[in-house]
Write a protein that holds these residues in place. Sequence first.
Motif, mmCIF file in Angstrom:
data_model
loop_
_atom_site.group_PDB
_atom_site.id
_atom_site.type_symbol
_atom_site.label_atom_id
_atom_site.label_comp_id
_atom_site.label_asym_id
_atom_site.label_seq_id
_atom_site.Cartn_x
_atom_site.Cartn_y
_atom_site.Cartn_z
ATOM 1 N N ASP A 1 0.609 -1.052 0.084
ATOM 2 C CA ASP A 1 0.136 -0.028 0.166
ATOM 3 C C ASP A 1 0.855 1.265 0.050
ATOM 4 O OD1 ASP A 1 -2.370 -1.503 0.051
ATOM 5 O OD2 ASP A 1 -2.716 -1.496 2.191
ATOM 6 N N LEU A 2 2.026 1.201 0.736
ATOM 7 C CA LEU A 2 3.089 2.326 0.741
ATOM 8 C C LEU A 2 3.392 2.715 -0.731
ATOM 9 C CD1 LEU A 2 4.385 2.075 4.196
ATOM 10 C CD2 LEU A 2 3.025 3.921 3.490
ATOM 11 N N GLY A 3 3.812 1.562 -1.186
ATOM 12 C CA GLY A 3 4.435 1.418 -2.681
ATOM 13 C C GLY A 3 3.332 2.267 -3.868
ATOM 14 N N VAL A 4 2.076 1.646 -3.607
ATOM 15 C CA VAL A 4 0.990 2.508 -4.263
ATOM 16 C C VAL A 4 0.909 3.800 -4.117
ATOM 17 C CG1 VAL A 4 -1.445 2.541 -4.749
ATOM 18 C CG2 VAL A 4 -0.237 0.226 -4.647
ATOM 19 N N ALA A 5 0.973 4.122 -2.645
ATOM 20 C CA ALA A 5 0.728 5.796 -2.376
ATOM 21 C C ALA A 5 1.852 6.314 -3.134
ATOM 22 C CB ALA A 5 0.816 5.858 -1.011
ATOM 23 N N TYR A 6 3.099 6.223 -2.904
ATOM 24 C CA TYR A 6 4.206 6.835 -3.444
ATOM 25 C C TYR A 6 4.317 6.751 -4.800
ATOM 26 C CZ TYR A 6 6.152 7.978 1.289
ATOM 27 O OH TYR A 6 6.472 8.358 2.277
ATOM 28 N N SER A 7 3.921 5.667 -5.592
ATOM 29 C CA SER A 7 4.116 5.505 -6.959
ATOM 30 C C SER A 7 3.079 6.560 -7.611
ATOM 31 C CB SER A 7 3.957 4.145 -7.531
ATOM 32 O OG SER A 7 2.513 3.672 -7.362
ATOM 33 N N THR A 8 2.052 6.665 -7.088
ATOM 34 C CA THR A 8 0.749 7.485 -7.626
ATOM 35 C C THR A 8 0.744 8.895 -7.162
ATOM 36 O OG1 THR A 8 -0.899 6.566 -6.019
ATOM 37 C CG2 THR A 8 -0.502 5.449 -8.150
ATOM 38 N N GLY A 9 1.409 9.005 -6.023
ATOM 39 C CA GLY A 9 1.371 10.477 -5.367
ATOM 40 C C GLY A 9 0.127 10.654 -4.681
ATOM 41 N N SER A 10 -0.442 9.819 -4.221
ATOM 42 C CA SER A 10 -1.919 9.976 -3.651
ATOM 43 C C SER A 10 -1.526 9.621 -1.910
ATOM 44 C CB SER A 10 -2.527 8.697 -4.007
ATOM 45 O OG SER A 10 -2.102 7.510 -3.742
#
Length: 117
Positions: free
Chosen positions: A48-57
């Motif tokens: 989930d942290l990877g998703v947040a940082y990869s999308t800037g969300s």
Amino acid sequence: MSTAWIDNSPISGTYAGAAMPADESREDLLVASCLAAAAQGDTSAYYDLGVAYSTGSHGVDCDLIEAHKWFNLAAVAGHAEAAMCRADISDEMTAREVAEAQRRAREWLGASTRRAA
């Protein structure tokens, strides 16, 4: 696949055991809860942290080095989708950026091991 980052409705449940009231900043709570869960070795939190940082969300800026770090940690722990995401963002990164992400992942693992001991 975790849906913590997909659901945009107010949160009133829990994530990794941490209660999250709906009236506080969702972004700060999600990231803080994921970081706390990641410190305990939660593979879904890494992803989930990877998703947040990869999308800037969810209150964090887009940072492919941090995203790679978190996807790498999740992939090493056996998260198949994280491995695919790591490969995807690697295509957009320089060799130095990938090396930095790997260094940060090793640093995280080293710090986690020291905390557990």
